[in-house]
Design a protein around this motif. Structure first.
Motif, PDB file in Angstrom:
ATOM      1  N   SER A  21      23.981  43.088  41.230  1.00 42.99           N
ATOM      2  CA  SER A  21      25.185  43.138  40.403  1.00 42.99           C
ATOM      3  C   SER A  21      26.325  42.440  41.121  1.00 42.99           C
ATOM      4  O   SER A  21      26.431  42.520  42.348  1.00 42.99           O
ATOM      5  CB  SER A  21      25.578  44.600  40.128  1.00 42.99           C
ATOM      6  N   CYS A  22      27.167  41.784  40.352  1.00 43.25           N
ATOM      7  CA  CYS A  22      28.362  41.139  40.892  1.00 43.25           C
ATOM      8  C   CYS A  22      29.540  41.570  40.035  1.00 43.25           C
ATOM      9  O   CYS A  22      29.660  41.143  38.881  1.00 43.25           O
ATOM     10  CB  CYS A  22      28.212  39.629  40.884  1.00 43.25           C
ATOM     11  N   VAL A  23      30.379  42.440  40.582  1.00 39.17           N
ATOM     12  CA  VAL A  23      31.558  42.903  39.867  1.00 39.17           C
ATOM     13  C   VAL A  23      32.707  41.964  40.185  1.00 39.17           C
ATOM     14  O   VAL A  23      33.032  41.729  41.345  1.00 39.17           O
ATOM     15  CB  VAL A  23      31.910  44.344  40.250  1.00 39.17           C
ATOM     16  N   VAL A  24      33.299  41.456  39.137  1.00 33.55           N
ATOM     17  CA  VAL A  24      34.356  40.452  39.275  1.00 33.55           C
ATOM     18  C   VAL A  24      35.704  41.060  38.880  1.00 33.55           C
ATOM     19  O   VAL A  24      35.793  41.794  37.901  1.00 33.55           O
ATOM     20  CB  VAL A  24      34.048  39.251  38.365  1.00 33.55           C
ATOM     21  N   SER A  25      36.727  40.759  39.627  1.00 35.15           N
ATOM     22  CA  SER A  25      38.068  41.196  39.260  1.00 35.15           C
ATOM     23  C   SER A  25      39.068  40.120  39.637  1.00 35.15           C
ATOM     24  O   SER A  25      38.832  39.318  40.542  1.00 35.15           O
ATOM     25  CB  SER A  25      38.427  42.513  39.957  1.00 35.15           C
ATOM     26  N   GLY A  26      40.172  40.095  38.912  1.00 39.99           N
ATOM     27  CA  GLY A  26      41.240  39.156  39.226  1.00 39.99           C
ATOM     28  C   GLY A  26      41.209  37.856  38.459  1.00 39.99           C
ATOM     29  O   GLY A  26      42.099  37.020  38.644  1.00 39.99           O
ATOM     30  N   PHE A  27      40.202  37.665  37.629  1.00 37.03           N
ATOM     31  CA  PHE A  27      40.209  36.465  36.792  1.00 37.03           C
ATOM     32  C   PHE A  27      39.373  36.709  35.539  1.00 37.03           C
ATOM     33  O   PHE A  27      38.592  37.659  35.460  1.00 37.03           O
ATOM     34  CB  PHE A  27      39.712  35.227  37.550  1.00 37.03           C
ATOM     35  N   SER A  28      39.555  35.823  34.583  1.00 35.13           N
ATOM     36  CA  SER A  28      38.847  35.948  33.317  1.00 35.13           C
ATOM     37  C   SER A  28      37.489  35.267  33.376  1.00 35.13           C
ATOM     38  O   SER A  28      37.361  34.158  33.885  1.00 35.13           O
ATOM     39  CB  SER A  28      39.684  35.306  32.202  1.00 35.13           C
ATOM     40  N   PHE A  29      36.506  35.921  32.837  1.00 35.70           N
ATOM     41  CA  PHE A  29      35.165  35.344  32.761  1.00 35.70           C
ATOM     42  C   PHE A  29      35.174  33.988  32.075  1.00 35.70           C
ATOM     43  O   PHE A  29      34.402  33.099  32.408  1.00 35.70           O
ATOM     44  CB  PHE A  29      34.244  36.273  31.972  1.00 35.70           C
ATOM     45  N   ASP A  30      36.039  33.825  31.085  1.00 32.84           N
ATOM     46  CA  ASP A  30      36.038  32.587  30.307  1.00 32.84           C
ATOM     47  C   ASP A  30      36.512  31.380  31.114  1.00 32.84           C
ATOM     48  O   ASP A  30      36.269  30.245  30.734  1.00 32.84           O
ATOM     49  CB  ASP A  30      36.909  32.748  29.060  1.00 32.84           C
ATOM     50  N   ASP A  31      37.212  31.619  32.199  1.00 37.84           N
ATOM     51  CA  ASP A  31      37.773  30.527  32.989  1.00 37.84           C
ATOM     52  C   ASP A  31      36.866  30.085  34.138  1.00 37.84           C
ATOM     53  O   ASP A  31      37.174  29.102  34.818  1.00 37.84           O
ATOM     54  CB  ASP A  31      39.123  30.934  33.575  1.00 37.84           C
ATOM     55  N   TYR A  32      35.785  30.809  34.360  1.00 38.71           N
ATOM     56  CA  TYR A  32      34.948  30.522  35.519  1.00 38.71           C
ATOM     57  C   TYR A  32      33.470  30.541  35.148  1.00 38.71           C
ATOM     58  O   TYR A  32      33.065  31.263  34.229  1.00 38.71           O
ATOM     59  CB  TYR A  32      35.162  31.562  36.624  1.00 38.71           C
ATOM     60  N   ALA A  33      32.714  29.766  35.854  1.00 36.22           N
ATOM     61  CA  ALA A  33      31.263  29.912  35.847  1.00 36.22           C
ATOM     62  C   ALA A  33      30.878  30.716  37.090  1.00 36.22           C
ATOM     63  O   ALA A  33      31.458  30.515  38.164  1.00 36.22           O
ATOM     64  CB  ALA A  33      30.581  28.551  35.865  1.00 36.22           C
ATOM     65  N   ILE A  34      29.937  31.602  36.931  1.00 38.99           N
ATOM     66  CA  ILE A  34      29.516  32.483  38.024  1.00 38.99           C
ATOM     67  C   ILE A  34      28.099  32.112  38.430  1.00 38.99           C
ATOM     68  O   ILE A  34      27.227  31.931  37.572  1.00 38.99           O
ATOM     69  CB  ILE A  34      29.537  33.950  37.596  1.00 38.99           C
TER      70      ILE A  34
END
Length: 126
Positions: A21-34
């Motif tokens: 799992s990779c929990v992301v915070s501080g930015f929008s999913f729509d603006d980044y590729a993970i």
């Protein structure tokens, strides 16, 4: 503050499964590729799989295709990497990383990522 926190690694026998799992915070999913990357002892870092929420694209490197699946849960700001049929060669520290305005595809892994977090160790015993 941007954070990517990977978890879910562990020790598993060959043929087994793990879900990272990779929990992301501080930015929008729509603006980044993970993407998920990994680095084994003595080897170079290599890409594994990627996902871009803006267009729903996924990509896998040859060694992961057919065995690994990358998914996301937008409500939880989490990207998952389901790994099946694990092999000793999959042993590595796995990292999740983010590329701004990135699109997932074969070229994704060659870019300099904007953000990354601490990795999670995956060990596959034979």
């Amino acid at each position: 503050e941007v954070q990517l926190q990977a978890s879910g690694g562990g020790l598993v026998q060959a043929g087994g499964s793990l879900t990272l799992s990779c929990v992301v915070s501080g930015f929008s999913f729509d603006d980044y590729a993970i993407g998920w990357f990994r680095q084994a002892p003595g080897k170079e870092r290599e890409g594994v799989a990627c996902f871009s929420n803006s267009d729903g694209m996924t990509d896998y490197v040859d060694s992961a295709r057919g065995r690994f699946t990358i998914t996301s849960d937008n409500a939880k700001s989490t990207v998952y990497l389901q790994m099946n049929s694990l092999e000793p060669e999959d042993t590595a520290v796995y990292y999740c990383e983010a590329l701004y305005i990135g699109k997932c595809g074969p070229a994704f892994y060659g870019y300099d990522m904007n953000y990354w977090g601490k990795g999670t160790q995956v060990t596959v015993s034979s």
